[in-house]
Design a protein around this motif. Structure first.
Motif: not given
Length: 335
Positions: A66, A69, A158, A162, A175-176, A204, A209
């Motif tokens: 994760r 991200y 997040a 997103t 996604n989380w 996030g 995730l």
């Protein structure tokens, strides 16, 4: 679905890891030159007799993967000037209520390259080593950078990912999460918690995730192509270059791992590197505690993803040797 016999070594490598780990399912996806070469799945979502087979929409808990991200959110904040420099001290961005004398001299660069020297013990932050002088993998850096990003950009990690990636590029399997359906794997070996670290927090900053192997590979392709998708520049290339370029301070110990923004980057063959010896310089990789791995090799136009539903390492398992073997197997298959 297996599309190619070219990657026999890496298929065997993933199969061997699948047989070695305490897990029930695995996946392998490989792209070369933006063309899908291998898509293969093993086993089931859990040890239950009626468990669903692992398949293309199976969502794996990716643990520290994760951080790729999180890295995007950091690079986004840098690119847009919300964070002025990697070398800014973190105290510049934290409010008075979160100031800590131990943070003095610690920079954004230190947080994102695991060279910050901070650790939380018994609820108290202490210092292991002077920032920038060594390397240690601790969770406190993500907690701190998540706070800094939210304060600087007025968005959570997040929300940034997103708004910039998931929604416009139609990432529907990443996604989380804090609720689950039958497309999610169980994390085997984490007793009393079916979905390991299933935090109610969806900002996030936590470990909850999940993504499919195919969409993690799509994320890798976005990096390989520096923000271009199907020949169209959809995200500024500088964001990806910032995240995957060598960023760590110079260490007196040349054996320490090399990092971009959270990503492990191949610049030399450091003894503690998680990237295989045969993998060329310029490659970058992210690895999670569930053994999920995303490897990008720009010089070979390769994106390789392996995924498992394991929790940690069984006795006798050498995770560094294993993850290096994964990258080396990819390279052997290219000869």
């Amino acid at each position: 679905m297996e599309l190619s016999t070219t990657f026999k070594n890496v298929i065997d490598s993933v199969d061997n890891t699948y047989q070695t780990l305490d897990c029930t399912g695995a996946a392998l996806v490989i792209y070369q030159n933006n063309e899908l070469q291998v898509e293969r799945y093993w086993g089931k979502h859990s040890a239950k007799e009626d468990a669903r087979f692992v398949q293309s929409d199976t969502k794996f808990h990716i643990a520290s993967c994760r951080k790729s991200y999180v890295a995007f959110a950091v690079a986004y904040a840098l690119h847009h000037g919300f964070i002025q420099s990697l070398d800014d001290e973190i105290l510049t961005y934290l409010p008075i209520s979160q100031q800590n004398e131990l943070y003095k001299g610690t920079t954004i660069r230190h947080l994102v390259t695991h060279s910050h020297g901070l650790i939380e013990r018994n609820g108290e932050v202490v210092r292991e080593f002077t920032a920038g002088t060594s390397w240690a993998y601790r969770d406190i850096n993500v907690e701190l950078i998540a706070k800094i990003i939210q304060l600087a950009t007025k968005k959570t990690i997040a929300e940034i990912v997103t708004d910039e990636v998931f929604t416009p590029l139609h990432f529907t399997e990443t996604n989380w999460y804090n609720t689950f359906d039958d497309t999610f794997v169980d994390v085997i070996g984490k007793e009393n918690n079916r979905h390991w670290a299933a935090s109610l927090n969806l900002d996030g900053s936590k470990k909850n995730l999940y993504t499919s192997a195919r969409e993690l590979a799509k994320w890798g392709l976005l990096h390989l192509n520096n923000g271009s998708l199907n020949g169209k520049q959809v995200i500024d290339s500088n964001i990806f270059k910032l995240a995957t370029t060598l960023q760590n301070p110079s260490y007196s110990n040349a054996d320490l791992p090399e990092n971009g923004i959270f990503w492990f980057v191949k610049d030399t063959q450091a003894n503690q590197s998680e990237i295989g010896e045969l993998v060329p310089n310029g490659a970058y990789q992210i690895l999670g505690y569930t053994t999920v791995t995303l490897l990008v090799i720009p010089s070979e136009n390769i994106v390789a993803v392996r995924a498992f539903n394991s929790y940690g390492n069984p006795g006798g398992y050498d995770y560094l040797k294993d993850v290096r073997a994964f990258g080396d197997a990819v390279m052997l298959d290219l000869k």
